[in-house]
Design a protein around this motif. Sequence first.
Motif, PDB file in Angstrom:
ATOM      1  N   ALA A 154      26.796  39.017  42.820  1.00 40.16           N
ATOM      2  CA  ALA A 154      28.228  38.778  42.661  1.00 40.16           C
ATOM      3  C   ALA A 154      28.551  38.095  41.336  1.00 40.16           C
ATOM      4  CB  ALA A 154      28.750  37.928  43.812  1.00 40.16           C
ATOM      5  N   ARG A 155      27.592  37.387  40.777  1.00 39.24           N
ATOM      6  CA  ARG A 155      27.827  36.622  39.555  1.00 39.24           C
ATOM      7  C   ARG A 155      28.342  37.514  38.427  1.00 39.24           C
ATOM      8  NH1 ARG A 155      25.413  34.314  35.019  1.00 39.24           N
ATOM      9  NH2 ARG A 155      25.747  32.056  34.830  1.00 39.24           N
ATOM     10  N   GLY A 156      27.882  38.772  38.398  1.00 38.42           N
ATOM     11  CA  GLY A 156      28.274  39.674  37.324  1.00 38.42           C
ATOM     12  C   GLY A 156      29.716  40.122  37.367  1.00 38.42           C
ATOM     13  N   ILE A 157      30.375  39.968  38.522  1.00 36.89           N
ATOM     14  CA  ILE A 157      31.787  40.384  38.594  1.00 36.89           C
ATOM     15  C   ILE A 157      32.723  39.173  38.700  1.00 36.89           C
ATOM     16  CG2 ILE A 157      31.341  42.695  39.510  1.00 36.89           C
ATOM     17  CD1 ILE A 157      31.995  41.596  42.307  1.00 36.89           C
ATOM     18  N   LEU A 158      32.175  37.982  38.480  1.00 33.82           N
ATOM     19  CA  LEU A 158      33.009  36.787  38.466  1.00 33.82           C
ATOM     20  C   LEU A 158      33.532  36.506  37.060  1.00 33.82           C
ATOM     21  CD1 LEU A 158      30.948  34.283  40.680  1.00 33.82           C
ATOM     22  CD2 LEU A 158      33.144  35.323  41.276  1.00 33.82           C
ATOM     23  N   THR A 159      34.721  35.936  36.976  1.00 29.67           N
ATOM     24  CA  THR A 159      35.229  35.428  35.700  1.00 29.67           C
ATOM     25  C   THR A 159      34.373  34.229  35.281  1.00 29.67           C
ATOM     26  OG1 THR A 159      36.772  33.918  36.788  1.00 29.67           O
ATOM     27  CG2 THR A 159      37.578  36.152  36.288  1.00 29.67           C
ATOM     28  N   PRO A 160      34.491  33.763  34.038  1.00 26.99           N
ATOM     29  CA  PRO A 160      33.664  32.627  33.591  1.00 26.99           C
ATOM     30  C   PRO A 160      33.803  31.375  34.470  1.00 26.99           C
ATOM     31  CG  PRO A 160      34.628  33.718  31.708  1.00 26.99           C
ATOM     32  CD  PRO A 160      35.241  34.357  32.919  1.00 26.99           C
ATOM     33  N   THR A 161      34.935  31.226  35.140  1.00 27.08           N
ATOM     34  CA  THR A 161      35.108  30.067  36.038  1.00 27.08           C
ATOM     35  C   THR A 161      35.226  30.522  37.492  1.00 27.08           C
ATOM     36  OG1 THR A 161      37.508  30.119  35.673  1.00 27.08           O
ATOM     37  CG2 THR A 161      36.205  28.647  34.268  1.00 27.08           C
TER      38      THR A 161
ATOM     39  N   VAL B 175      45.730  45.217  47.614  1.00 32.57           N
ATOM     40  CA  VAL B 175      46.203  46.122  46.563  1.00 32.57           C
ATOM     41  C   VAL B 175      45.178  47.222  46.304  1.00 32.57           C
ATOM     42  CG1 VAL B 175      46.891  46.271  44.139  1.00 32.57           C
ATOM     43  CG2 VAL B 175      47.561  44.278  45.515  1.00 32.57           C
ATOM     44  N   HIS B 176      43.907  46.844  46.328  1.00 34.15           N
ATOM     45  CA  HIS B 176      42.816  47.794  46.127  1.00 34.15           C
ATOM     46  C   HIS B 176      41.894  47.716  47.337  1.00 34.15           C
ATOM     47  CE1 HIS B 176      44.188  47.764  41.960  1.00 34.15           C
ATOM     48  NE2 HIS B 176      44.056  46.437  41.977  1.00 34.15           N
ATOM     49  N   ALA B 177      41.268  48.823  47.694  1.00 33.20           N
ATOM     50  CA  ALA B 177      40.354  48.832  48.836  1.00 33.20           C
ATOM     51  C   ALA B 177      39.237  49.831  48.582  1.00 33.20           C
ATOM     52  CB  ALA B 177      41.099  49.173  50.127  1.00 33.20           C
ATOM     53  N   TYR B 178      38.011  49.434  48.925  1.00 31.68           N
ATOM     54  CA  TYR B 178      36.842  50.278  48.720  1.00 31.68           C
ATOM     55  C   TYR B 178      36.016  50.360  49.999  1.00 31.68           C
ATOM     56  CZ  TYR B 178      37.813  49.581  43.731  1.00 31.68           C
ATOM     57  OH  TYR B 178      38.405  49.537  42.497  1.00 31.68           O
ATOM     58  N   ASP B 179      35.415  51.523  50.194  1.00 31.35           N
ATOM     59  CA  ASP B 179      34.448  51.723  51.264  1.00 31.35           C
ATOM     60  C   ASP B 179      33.101  51.217  50.763  1.00 31.35           C
ATOM     61  OD1 ASP B 179      32.579  52.640  53.114  1.00 31.35           O
ATOM     62  OD2 ASP B 179      33.479  54.633  53.298  1.00 31.35           O
TER      63      ASP B 179
ATOM     64  N   LEU C  20      31.646  47.350  39.628  1.00 29.07           N
ATOM     65  CA  LEU C  20      33.035  47.564  39.226  1.00 29.07           C
ATOM     66  C   LEU C  20      33.306  46.893  37.884  1.00 29.07           C
ATOM     67  CD1 LEU C  20      34.865  46.929  42.631  1.00 29.07           C
ATOM     68  CD2 LEU C  20      34.433  49.137  41.540  1.00 29.07           C
ATOM     69  N   PRO C  21      34.205  47.479  37.075  1.00 29.95           N
ATOM     70  CA  PRO C  21      34.514  46.868  35.775  1.00 29.95           C
ATOM     71  C   PRO C  21      35.402  45.629  35.881  1.00 29.95           C
ATOM     72  CG  PRO C  21      35.847  48.830  36.128  1.00 29.95           C
ATOM     73  CD  PRO C  21      34.878  48.772  37.268  1.00 29.95           C
ATOM     74  N   GLU C  22      36.083  45.465  37.010  1.00 31.80           N
ATOM     75  CA  GLU C  22      36.985  44.330  37.168  1.00 31.80           C
ATOM     76  C   GLU C  22      36.196  43.021  37.284  1.00 31.80           C
ATOM     77  OE1 GLU C  22      37.113  47.077  38.907  1.00 31.80           O
ATOM     78  OE2 GLU C  22      39.106  47.964  38.616  1.00 31.80           O
ATOM     79  N   ARG C  23      36.870  41.937  36.945  1.00 37.96           N
ATOM     80  CA  ARG C  23      36.303  40.605  37.109  1.00 37.96           C
ATOM     81  C   ARG C  23      37.225  39.810  38.031  1.00 37.96           C
ATOM     82  NH1 ARG C  23      32.871  43.118  35.871  1.00 37.96           N
ATOM     83  NH2 ARG C  23      31.377  42.959  34.149  1.00 37.96           N
ATOM     84  N   TYR C  24      36.627  39.013  38.888  1.00 39.08           N
ATOM     85  CA  TYR C  24      37.375  38.330  39.938  1.00 39.08           C
ATOM     86  C   TYR C  24      37.222  36.817  39.821  1.00 39.08           C
ATOM     87  CZ  TYR C  24      37.406  43.031  41.812  1.00 39.08           C
ATOM     88  OH  TYR C  24      37.581  44.385  41.956  1.00 39.08           O
TER      89      TYR C  24
ATOM     90  N   ALA D 234      47.709  35.776  45.512  1.00 39.74           N
ATOM     91  CA  ALA D 234      46.589  36.387  44.807  1.00 39.74           C
ATOM     92  C   ALA D 234      46.653  37.904  44.904  1.00 39.74           C
ATOM     93  CB  ALA D 234      45.269  35.884  45.392  1.00 39.74           C
ATOM     94  N   GLU D 235      45.963  38.581  43.978  1.00 35.52           N
ATOM     95  CA  GLU D 235      45.810  40.026  44.039  1.00 35.52           C
ATOM     96  C   GLU D 235      44.511  40.329  44.783  1.00 35.52           C
ATOM     97  OE1 GLU D 235      44.408  43.352  40.969  1.00 35.52           O
ATOM     98  OE2 GLU D 235      46.382  42.508  40.428  1.00 35.52           O
ATOM     99  N   VAL D 236      44.618  41.063  45.880  1.00 31.60           N
ATOM    100  CA  VAL D 236      43.486  41.239  46.784  1.00 31.60           C
ATOM    101  C   VAL D 236      42.836  42.608  46.612  1.00 31.60           C
ATOM    102  CG1 VAL D 236      42.759  41.326  49.206  1.00 31.60           C
ATOM    103  CG2 VAL D 236      44.501  39.669  48.477  1.00 31.60           C
ATOM    104  N   THR D 237      41.510  42.580  46.445  1.00 31.48           N
ATOM    105  CA  THR D 237      40.692  43.779  46.544  1.00 31.48           C
ATOM    106  C   THR D 237      39.856  43.633  47.806  1.00 31.48           C
ATOM    107  OG1 THR D 237      40.584  44.147  44.158  1.00 31.48           O
ATOM    108  CG2 THR D 237      38.823  45.107  45.495  1.00 31.48           C
TER     109      THR D 237
END
Length: 330
Positions: free
Chosen positions: A235-242, A203-207, A216-220, A183-186
């Motif tokens: 968290a629902r807003g940054i989840l993919t449809p599934t 791959v990505h890290a945030y404080d 964030l604009p990304e979807r997970y 997986a690609e990890v944030t």
Amino acid sequence: MTDPLRQGDIMRAVVTRRYGGPEVVEYADAPDPAPRSRELLIRVEAADLSTADAAFRAGTPFAARLFAGLRRPRMAILGADFAGTVVSVGDAVTRFAVGDAVWGATGAAMGAHAELVRIHEEGAVALRPPTLTATDAASLVDATAMSFLRDTARLRAGERILIHGASGAVGTAAVQLAVEMGAEVTAVCSGPRIALVRELGAVHAYDYRAVDVTTLPERYDVVFDVVGTVGYRRARGILTPTGRYLITVPTIGALAFHALTLGSRGRRSRIAFTGLRRPAVVRADLEATSALVSAGRIRAVVDGIYPYANGRAAHEHVARGKAGHVILTP
């Protein structure tokens, strides 16, 4: 058989007899446990001090008291994950012998923050990989991250996962395992620990103090809320449809959203009680962890080691936050 390094029927342990802060922790005498016919007596060499242990000591959140006792702790000696050496066996034990180096978990029975611990030979205990020190082994027993990612989320190669609380004990394991699973990890953690989670493969890290990850604009495909501070609604807003939202903290909200989204094929919330897994499942997880360690795919992350006599300081360390595991040693 008697342990030649011990005298008498009293051991020393880290004890909590009332709820409160680290100040309630004592270093005290306790009776030696005596193994029954199919049980092992293990001299503990290292034991993990988890966030769950801290919750059971504090009695907060209130859900912790449903397990630990409503008014006062039912179990004076906490701790589940340990590494040690078998010093005595019951007369019907066939799987282990005196002198075996082992690792395992006592589960709901707790009691690992002591010089000696008793466990059934068919319990969650296995021979320890010879390449692991007792300290590293104790920090790798817990398979919460493995269970959540593999069994609950069913994380697949190529998916994107955000791990909130990535620098703690479960988080550092989750980062490594998610990378291992393709997986690609944030990772989200405190600023000073960003270098650690990147070293582990993020791959990505945030404080978390500087960025609201729910904007964030990304979807997970998976949001793993290790510390339970994001919540399904946000968290629902940054989840993919599934997408799948995972939380380890058994709050009323977490239980409610788990039930409400149970049959959903869309964005759903999941909680799992990994500490209640059957011993056979835990033993299988120990074997899987051993294989990953031997292959150099994951490693122990230890932030502090404290002797039992300094158990209060160890609890203070957990209370202020930790990067990986805090370990207690006799």
